[in-house]
Design an enzyme around this catalytic site. Structure first.
Site, PDB file in Angstrom:
ATOM      1  N   GLY A 153       0.761  -1.292  -0.077  1.00 23.64           N
ATOM      2  CA  GLY A 153       0.055  -0.046  -0.095  1.00 23.64           C
ATOM      3  C   GLY A 153       0.807   1.298   0.066  1.00 23.64           C
ATOM      4  O   GLY A 153       1.967   1.338   0.246  1.00 23.64           O
ATOM      5  N   CYS A 154       0.296   2.560  -0.521  1.00 24.97           N
ATOM      6  CA  CYS A 154       1.067   3.658  -0.450  1.00 24.97           C
ATOM      7  C   CYS A 154       1.489   4.262   1.057  1.00 24.97           C
ATOM      8  O   CYS A 154       2.822   4.384   1.162  1.00 24.97           O
ATOM      9  CB  CYS A 154       0.297   4.992  -1.001  1.00 24.97           C
ATOM     10  SG  CYS A 154      -1.242   4.869  -0.594  1.00 24.97           S
ATOM     11  N   TYR A 155       0.882   3.940   2.039  1.00 26.38           N
ATOM     12  CA  TYR A 155       1.264   4.652   3.353  1.00 26.38           C
ATOM     13  C   TYR A 155       2.215   3.499   3.719  1.00 26.38           C
ATOM     14  O   TYR A 155       3.243   3.920   4.225  1.00 26.38           O
ATOM     15  CB  TYR A 155       0.213   4.460   4.321  1.00 26.38           C
ATOM     16  CG  TYR A 155      -0.963   5.585   4.145  1.00 26.38           C
ATOM     17  CD1 TYR A 155      -0.305   7.003   4.203  1.00 26.38           C
ATOM     18  CD2 TYR A 155      -2.237   5.312   4.011  1.00 26.38           C
ATOM     19  CE1 TYR A 155      -1.237   8.127   4.179  1.00 26.38           C
ATOM     20  CE2 TYR A 155      -3.102   6.564   3.968  1.00 26.38           C
ATOM     21  CZ  TYR A 155      -2.900   7.525   4.024  1.00 26.38           C
ATOM     22  OH  TYR A 155      -3.564   8.798   4.017  1.00 26.38           O
ATOM     23  N   THR A 178       4.274   1.508   2.262  1.00 25.54           N
ATOM     24  CA  THR A 178       5.743   2.236   1.337  1.00 25.54           C
ATOM     25  C   THR A 178       6.517   3.098   2.002  1.00 25.54           C
ATOM     26  O   THR A 178       7.444   3.077   2.377  1.00 25.54           O
ATOM     27  CB  THR A 178       5.488   2.209   0.074  1.00 25.54           C
ATOM     28  OG1 THR A 178       4.836   1.069  -0.560  1.00 25.54           O
ATOM     29  CG2 THR A 178       6.648   2.531  -0.852  1.00 25.54           C
ATOM     30  N   SER A 179       5.736   4.184   2.255  1.00 24.42           N
ATOM     31  CA  SER A 179       6.471   5.499   2.638  1.00 24.42           C
ATOM     32  C   SER A 179       6.973   5.482   4.043  1.00 24.42           C
ATOM     33  O   SER A 179       7.633   6.048   4.748  1.00 24.42           O
ATOM     34  CB  SER A 179       5.407   6.583   2.493  1.00 24.42           C
ATOM     35  OG  SER A 179       4.338   6.648   3.362  1.00 24.42           O
TER      36      SER A 179
END
Ligand SMILES: NC(=O)C1=CN([C@@H]2O[C@H](COP(=O)(O)OP(=O)(O)OC[C@H]3O[C@@H](n4cnc5c(N)ncnc54)[C@H](OP(=O)(O)O)[C@@H]3O)[C@@H](O)[C@H]2O)C=CC1
Ligand SMILES: CC(=O)N[C@@H](CCC(=O)OP(=O)(O)O)C(=O)O
Length: 644
Positions: free
Chosen positions: A229-231, A233-234
Site C-alpha cells: 500500500g502507499c502508506y 511504502t512510505s
C-alpha cells in the site's frame, strides 16, 4: 508519457537527484523469458521522439495486461509503460468504462496505440504474459484466483498483502476467498549458536510482499507479488533499515515501542470512483484525519516491521487527506535506542540506500517535499533531531500513485521478468501525471499531450533547500530541457541555430553600416570643433605637429602589428586596425576635458592617428575588391575559351 523521458531522466538525467543508471542497470541478471512481436505501430510525436525505444520494443515485447486500466493506478501503469523497452500492452480491462478507449477516459494517453478496454470476463489472456492488477480489494482475489497459471501477476490491491487471513478478515471486514494465494509465511528459526535467522518457506501460499528495496531477492522468484500500500511504502522504507536484523544482529537503532506516524495523502489515493467524501468542496481548503486507530494499513505496516526486526512492533498511525491530487508524506516520531545519535540514524539510512536508484536520503537538514517527487518513482527522506532529547523525526515523501503503487509495481515486474528494475533512462521519468494534465491542439484538430511534469517539479530551489531565493542552475537547465522536449515537433524542427546565426550576422552588418556611414561625418564634425577651439585660442599653428605625430604613430602601430602577426595581412576582419582606431577614439573622446595644452594638442594627435588608420583600412578594402575581381575576370576568360 514518452516525451518526458528524455527529461528526465536524462533529464531528469540529470538532475541532482538521479543516481547513476549504471548502478540500476546492473541489478539482476537479464533473462528474457518469452519474446513476442508487438503489432502496434505508434504514430505519436512521442513515438518519433522515442523511435529507438519503440524499435527495441517491437523485437522484445513481453505482453502485458492492465486490469483496471481506467483507474488511477492502472492509467499510471499505462503512462509508465510508454517508455518501457521490453513491455507492450496487449490487454486492458475496465468495469464501467469497458468498451471505451483509454484516451476517452485519460486524454493524455491518446498518443499511445492501445487496444480498447474490455470487461474482465471478456478478456483473452492467451495473448498476455504478465498482468498488473489494479482493481479494488475484495474483487481482486476472486479475479486473480481465476487467472491462468502461466501469468506473472503484480497485484496493486491489498488482497494478498496480509499473511494472517484472520487479520485480513478483521481489518477488511470480509473473509478471504483465495487464502491459498495469500502472502507466503515467514518462519523464524532460532539458531542456538547465533542469533535469529529467517527462512522463507513457500508452501501452497505463494504471494510475495513487493517492497522492492527490502525483498528484492524474493520478488525476483515470485509469480504473484502483492504490491504494498502507499502508506506502508512510505513508512517501511525509512524505518526498516533502523530495525532490521542483518547478519543475525538487529540494527537496534530505535526502540520498538512508541512509534508515532502522522501521514498525509493526496486525494487520488482514494481511487477514481465517485465518492461524496471526495468531492471538491469536501476536500479543498482544509485537511482532515480519517481511519483514526482503525486504518487498514496498520496490520500491513506492523507485519512488515515485525518481519524486519523479528519482534512484535506496534505503531500509532493516523492518516490525513490533503487538498492535493497526488503525493504523500509520512512524518514518523521515534525514540532512539540508548547511546544512539541522530548521526547514527542518518548514516544508517544513507548506507542502506546508497546503491538504490529510487530511494534518496537528502542532505542533512533538508526537508523532503511531496512536490519534488511528484510523478516520479522516488522516495525522498530525511531524519531530524527532535527538540526532546532521545527522540528523532523521520520524514519520507513519495507519489502515492507511482512509488506508492504503479511505479513500484513496475519495478517488481521488471525483477520478476529478469530485467533490470530500471531498464532504460526514460522509464520512470516523471512525465505527464494523470491529474492536472494539459493539452495542446494542432490546427488540424489533432491533440497531443503537453507532456511531463517535472521530476522535482517546481524545484527551483537550490538542492532541495527551502530558500526560494536560491536558484540552482542544474534545475533551471533541466527545466529548460524539459520544456524543449515537450515542444511540438514543428517547433523542434525549426532551424533555430541558423536563425540565431542570421540574427547575429544582421546585427553585425547593422553595426558595420552605422560605423561605415557615421564615422566619417562624426569625425569631420568633431575635428572642426577641435580646430575652432584652437582658432579661438589663436593656436592654429600648433595643429599640424600633433596631427603628423598621430599619423606616424598609427603607421608605426600598424607596422608593428603586422610584424608581430603577419597573418593579419590576410585576415578577413582587420582586428589590429579596429584596435588602433579604438585607441585613438578613446584618446579623442575626452577632448573638452583635457587641461589647456592637452585640449590644444591631444585631439589633433588622435585625429592624425584616425585619418591614417582609415586610410590603411580603405587601401585594404580596395585591395580586397581588386583581388575578388581577378578570379571573376579569369573565369570569364576561361568561360569564353571554353565556348570557343
Ligand atoms: N490510488 C492509490 O494511490 C493506490 C491504490 N492502490 C490500490 O490499487 C487498486 C486500484 O486503485 P485505483 O486505481 O486508485 O482505483 P480506481 O478506483 O481509480 O480504479 C479501479 C479500477 O478497477 C475497475 N473496477 C472497479 N470495480 C471493478 C469490478 N467489480 N470488476 C472489474 N473491474 C473493476 C475500474 O473500472 P471502471 O473505471 O470502468 O469502473 C477501474 O479501472 C486498489 O485496490 C487500491 O487500493 C494501492 C496503492 C495506492
Ligand atoms: C487517500 C486514501 O483514501 N487513501 C487510501 C489508501 C490507498 C491505498 O494504498 O490503498 P490500498 O491499501 O487499498 O491499496 C486509503 O486511505 O484507503
Amino acid at each position: 508519457m514518452g516525451s518526458a523521458a528524455a527529461f528526465a531522466s536524462t533529464f531528469v538525467d540529470r538532475a541532482y537527484f538521479l543516481k547513476e543508471d549504471s548502478r540500476v542497470l546492473k541489478t539482476p541478471k537479464v533473462k528474457i523469458g518469452r519474446l513476442y512481436v508487438q503489432n502496434s505501430v505508434a504514430s505519436s510525436p512521442q513515438s518519433l521522439q522515442f523511435a529507438e525505444t519503440k524499435a527495441q520494443k517491437s523485437q522484445n515485447t513481453v505482453r502485458i495486461g492492465v486490469l483496471g486500466a481506467s483507474g488511477y493506478t492502472g492509467s499510471e501503469i499505462v503512462r509508465l509503460l510508454a517508455n518501457h523497452p521490453y513491455f507492450g500492452i496487449t490487454l486492458m480491462t475496465a468495469d464501467r468504462k469497458a468498451g471505451q478507449s483509454i484516451a476517452s477516459v485519460f486524454p493524455h494517453l491518446v498518443t499511445q496505440n492501445l487496444p480498447n478496454m474490455v470487461a474482465v470476463k471478456d478478456a483473452d489472456f492467451s495473448n498476455v504474459d504478465a498482468v498488473f492488477c489494479c482493481l479494488p480489494h475484495g474483487t481482486t482475489q476472486e479475479i486473480i484466483k481465476g487467472l491462468p497459471r502461466h501469468l506473472k501477476i503484480v497485484d496493486l490491491s491489498a488482497d494478498f498483502r496480509l499473511r494472517d487471513i484472520s487479520e485480513y478478515e478483521e481489518w477488511y471486514g470480509q473473509p478471504h476467498r483465495a487464502p491459498e494465494l495469500q502472502v507466503a509465511p515467514l518462519f523464524s528459526v532460532r539458531d542456538t549458536a547465533q542469533a535469529s535467522v529467517f527462512i522463507r518457506i513457500f508452501i501452497q501460499k505463494e504471494a510475495v510482499y513487493g517492497l522492492t528495496e527490502i525483498l528484492r531477492e524474493e520478488i525476483q522468484k515470485a509469480r504473484l507479488v502483492a504490491n504494498p500500500g502507499c502508506y506502508p511504502t512510505s513508512i517501511q522504507i525509512p524505518i526498516v533499515p533502523l530495525i532490521k536484523v542483518v547478519s543475525a544482529a538487529p540494527a537496534n537503532l530505535i526502540k520498538f515501542t512508541n512509534i508515532i506516524i502522522d501521514a498525509k495523502s493526496g486525494v487520488s489515493g482514494a481511487g477514481r470512483g465517485a465518492k461524496e467524501a471526495n468531492l471538491y468542496p469536501e476536500i479543498a481548503e482544509g485537511i482532515h484525519s480519517y481511519g483514526i486507530t482503525r486504518h487498514r494499513h496498520v496490520p500491513e505496516i506492523e507485519q512488515g516491521l515485525k518481519d524486519a526486526a523479528n519482534a512484535e512492533i506496534t505503531v500509532s498511525f493516523t492518516p490525513h487527506l490533503m487538498p492535493m491530487s497526488r503525493g504523500m508524506q509520512s512524518t514518523i516520531y521515534v525514540e532512539m535506542a540508548s547511546g544512539v545519535t541522530i548521526e547514527d540514524l542518518y548514516q544508517q539510512l544513507r548506507n542502506s540506500y546508497a546503491d538504490e536508484e529510487f530511494v534518496y536520503v537528502l542532505e542533512k537538514g533538508i526537508a523532503p517535499h511531496t512536490r519534488n517527487v511528484r510523478g516520479s518513482n522516488y522516495c525522498f527522506m530525511n531524519v531530524f533531531q527532535d527538540r526532546i532529547p532521545g527522540r528523532a523525526i523521520i520524514i519520507s515523501v513519495i507519489d502515492n500513485l507511482v512509488k506508492g503503487a504503479s511505479g513500484q509495481a513496475l519495478q517488481n515486474l521488471n525483477l520478476m521478468m529478469g530485467f533490470p528494475e530500471k531498464p532504460n533512462a526514460s522509464l520512470f521519468s516523471a512525465t505527464n501525471p494523470v491529474i492536472h494534465k494539459q493539452h495542446f491542439s494542432y490546427p488540424n484538430g489533432k491533440h497531443w499531450s503537453k507532456g511531463r511534469n517535472v521530476l522535482c517539479a517546481v524545484n527551483m530551489t537550490a538542492n532541495q533547500s527551502d530558500d526560494s531565493r536560491k536558484i540552482n542552475l542544474d534545475h533551471v537547465l533541466d527545466r529548460a530541457r524539459e520544456l524543449w522536449d515537450s515542444c511540438p515537433p514543428p517547433v523542434k524542427i525549426f532551424p533555430w541555430n541558423q536563425a540565431l546565426e542570421n540574427f547575429v550576422q544582421l546585427i553585425i552588418d547593422l553595426i558595420l553600416a552605422v560605423v561605415k556611414y557615421l564615422c566619417v561625418p562624426l569625425f569631420g564634425v568633431t575635428s572642426l570643433s577641435e580646430m575652432s577651439y584652437c582658432a579661438h585660442e589663436r593656436k592654429m599653428l600648433f595643429i599640424p605637429f600633433p596631427f603628423i605625430i598621430g599619423i606616424a604613430l598609427a603607421g608605426a602601430l600598424h607596422n608593428t602589428a603586422l610584424e608581430v602577426s603577419p597573418f593579419l595581412k590576410d585576415v578577413e576582419v582587420p582586428w589590429h586596425l579596429i584596435a588602433i582606431a579604438i585607441f585613438f577614439t578613446l584618446l579623442k573622446l575626452p577632448g573638452p576635458y583635457y587641461p589647456y595644452w592637452g585640449r590644444v594638442l591631444v585631439p589633433h594627435l588622435a585625429n592624425g592617428g584616425l585619418i591614417r588608420t582609415l586610410w590603411i583600412a580603405f587601401k585594404r578594402y580596395r585591395k580586397g575588391q581588386k583581388l575578388s575581381l581577378v578570379p571573376k575576370k579569369q573565369s570569364a576568360v576561361n568561360g569564353s575559351n571554353h565556348l570557343e
